[in-house]
Write a protein that holds these residues in place. Sequence first.
Motif, mmCIF file in Angstrom:
data_model
loop_
_atom_site.group_PDB
_atom_site.id
_atom_site.type_symbol
_atom_site.label_atom_id
_atom_site.label_comp_id
_atom_site.label_asym_id
_atom_site.label_seq_id
_atom_site.Cartn_x
_atom_site.Cartn_y
_atom_site.Cartn_z
ATOM 1 N N GLY A 1 0.864 0.118 2.894
ATOM 2 C CA GLY A 1 0.777 0.851 1.675
ATOM 3 C C GLY A 1 1.132 2.392 1.894
ATOM 4 O O GLY A 1 1.581 3.186 1.261
ATOM 5 N N ALA B 1 -6.261 0.826 1.730
ATOM 6 C CA ALA B 1 -5.214 0.073 1.202
ATOM 7 C C ALA B 1 -5.055 -0.124 -0.208
ATOM 8 O O ALA B 1 -4.080 0.143 -0.903
ATOM 9 C CB ALA B 1 -5.200 -1.456 1.774
ATOM 10 N N ALA B 2 -6.261 -0.161 -0.859
ATOM 11 C CA ALA B 2 -6.398 -0.194 -2.555
ATOM 12 C C ALA B 2 -5.871 1.124 -2.959
ATOM 13 O O ALA B 2 -5.311 1.131 -3.850
ATOM 14 C CB ALA B 2 -7.899 -0.582 -2.900
ATOM 15 N N MET C 1 9.084 -1.616 5.069
ATOM 16 C CA MET C 1 7.886 -2.365 5.417
ATOM 17 C C MET C 1 8.547 -3.720 6.149
ATOM 18 O O MET C 1 7.867 -4.158 6.962
ATOM 19 C CB MET C 1 7.488 -2.777 4.130
ATOM 20 C CG MET C 1 6.759 -1.605 3.322
ATOM 21 S SD MET C 1 5.691 -2.019 1.739
ATOM 22 C CE MET C 1 6.958 -3.119 0.838
ATOM 23 N N ALA D 1 -2.404 -4.073 5.504
ATOM 24 C CA ALA D 1 -2.383 -3.753 3.985
ATOM 25 C C ALA D 1 -2.153 -2.210 4.010
ATOM 26 O O ALA D 1 -1.449 -1.634 3.266
ATOM 27 C CB ALA D 1 -3.230 -4.223 3.374
ATOM 28 N N LEU E 1 -3.864 3.313 -1.240
ATOM 29 C CA LEU E 1 -2.437 3.826 -1.266
ATOM 30 C C LEU E 1 -1.577 2.763 -2.121
ATOM 31 O O LEU E 1 -0.750 3.178 -2.839
ATOM 32 C CB LEU E 1 -2.215 3.533 0.018
ATOM 33 C CG LEU E 1 -2.700 4.496 0.918
ATOM 34 C CD1 LEU E 1 -2.570 3.893 2.509
ATOM 35 C CD2 LEU E 1 -1.811 5.704 0.846
ATOM 36 N N TRP E 2 -1.989 1.513 -2.385
ATOM 37 C CA TRP E 2 -1.169 0.535 -3.282
ATOM 38 C C TRP E 2 -1.228 1.104 -4.689
ATOM 39 O O TRP E 2 -0.399 0.924 -5.231
ATOM 40 C CB TRP E 2 -1.611 -0.920 -3.025
ATOM 41 C CG TRP E 2 -0.895 -1.262 -1.873
ATOM 42 C CD1 TRP E 2 -1.619 -1.764 -0.546
ATOM 43 C CD2 TRP E 2 0.610 -1.501 -1.787
ATOM 44 N NE1 TRP E 2 -0.548 -1.999 0.439
ATOM 45 C CE2 TRP E 2 0.695 -1.962 -0.393
ATOM 46 C CE3 TRP E 2 1.775 -1.623 -2.248
ATOM 47 C CZ2 TRP E 2 1.937 -2.224 0.368
ATOM 48 C CZ3 TRP E 2 2.949 -1.809 -1.899
ATOM 49 C CH2 TRP E 2 3.068 -2.345 -0.503
ATOM 50 N N SER F 1 11.760 1.848 0.793
ATOM 51 C CA SER F 1 10.370 1.484 1.153
ATOM 52 C C SER F 1 10.353 -0.271 1.446
ATOM 53 O O SER F 1 9.731 -0.437 2.744
ATOM 54 C CB SER F 1 9.436 1.489 -0.328
ATOM 55 O OG SER F 1 9.339 3.032 -0.320
ATOM 56 N N ALA G 1 4.628 2.182 2.068
ATOM 57 C CA ALA G 1 5.500 2.370 0.577
ATOM 58 C C ALA G 1 5.217 3.153 -0.211
ATOM 59 O O ALA G 1 6.039 3.602 -1.228
ATOM 60 C CB ALA G 1 4.894 1.016 0.194
ATOM 61 N N CYS G 2 4.324 4.056 0.032
ATOM 62 C CA CYS G 2 3.709 4.927 -1.074
ATOM 63 C C CYS G 2 4.823 6.308 -1.035
ATOM 64 O O CYS G 2 4.913 6.791 -2.211
ATOM 65 C CB CYS G 2 2.422 5.726 -0.629
ATOM 66 S SG CYS G 2 1.713 6.609 -1.823
ATOM 67 N N THR H 1 0.991 3.966 -5.164
ATOM 68 C CA THR H 1 2.097 3.606 -5.267
ATOM 69 C C THR H 1 2.729 2.634 -6.658
ATOM 70 O O THR H 1 3.686 2.954 -7.157
ATOM 71 C CB THR H 1 2.634 2.497 -4.113
ATOM 72 O OG1 THR H 1 2.232 3.098 -2.755
ATOM 73 C CG2 THR H 1 3.941 2.048 -3.861
ATOM 74 N N ALA H 2 1.749 1.917 -6.929
ATOM 75 C CA ALA H 2 1.835 1.412 -8.347
ATOM 76 C C ALA H 2 2.115 2.181 -9.623
ATOM 77 O O ALA H 2 2.937 2.117 -10.344
ATOM 78 C CB ALA H 2 0.922 0.437 -8.740
#
Length: 139
Positions: free
Chosen positions: A118, A43-44, A96, A114, A46-47, A92, A121-122, A50-51
């Motif tokens: 992610g 999750a970390a 979600m 999460a 992937l987010w 996205s 959203a990615c 994405t960021a």
Amino acid sequence: MTTSQYGPGPGPALGPAHGSAFAPGGTPPAAPQSSHALAIVLAAMLWAITACGLGWAGVVLSMISVMGLASGSSGLDLLHVWLPLIGCVALSGTGMAVLVALPRFRRLPRPQRAAILGAVACPAPCLYALYIYVQVATG
């Protein structure tokens, strides 16, 4: 040995009843096993990806907008630059929202939720950031 102003001398000051790190037998307890460690790391990652994609696209589009406004273009002329990014974020977000509304999804543990969000959203922001990179690199 006398106690100093900072408490008793060397060694653990608290016993097992006061929350020391050692069990009553004098051995340290085993580290808690996290069954969700992989989901948390995934999750970390992937987010973060994405960021980074959204950040890259936002910075490049902001630079294009500032240069366009400085050259005399109106804000409405530059709207076509921002519409694809807005569409990626909306796509996205819609994915979600649909996923979160599913009752089966709500029963999953939080780290798995999460990671799945992610993963949903990615792709869109990252593909758009890659598209912008290719457009900028090729001129």
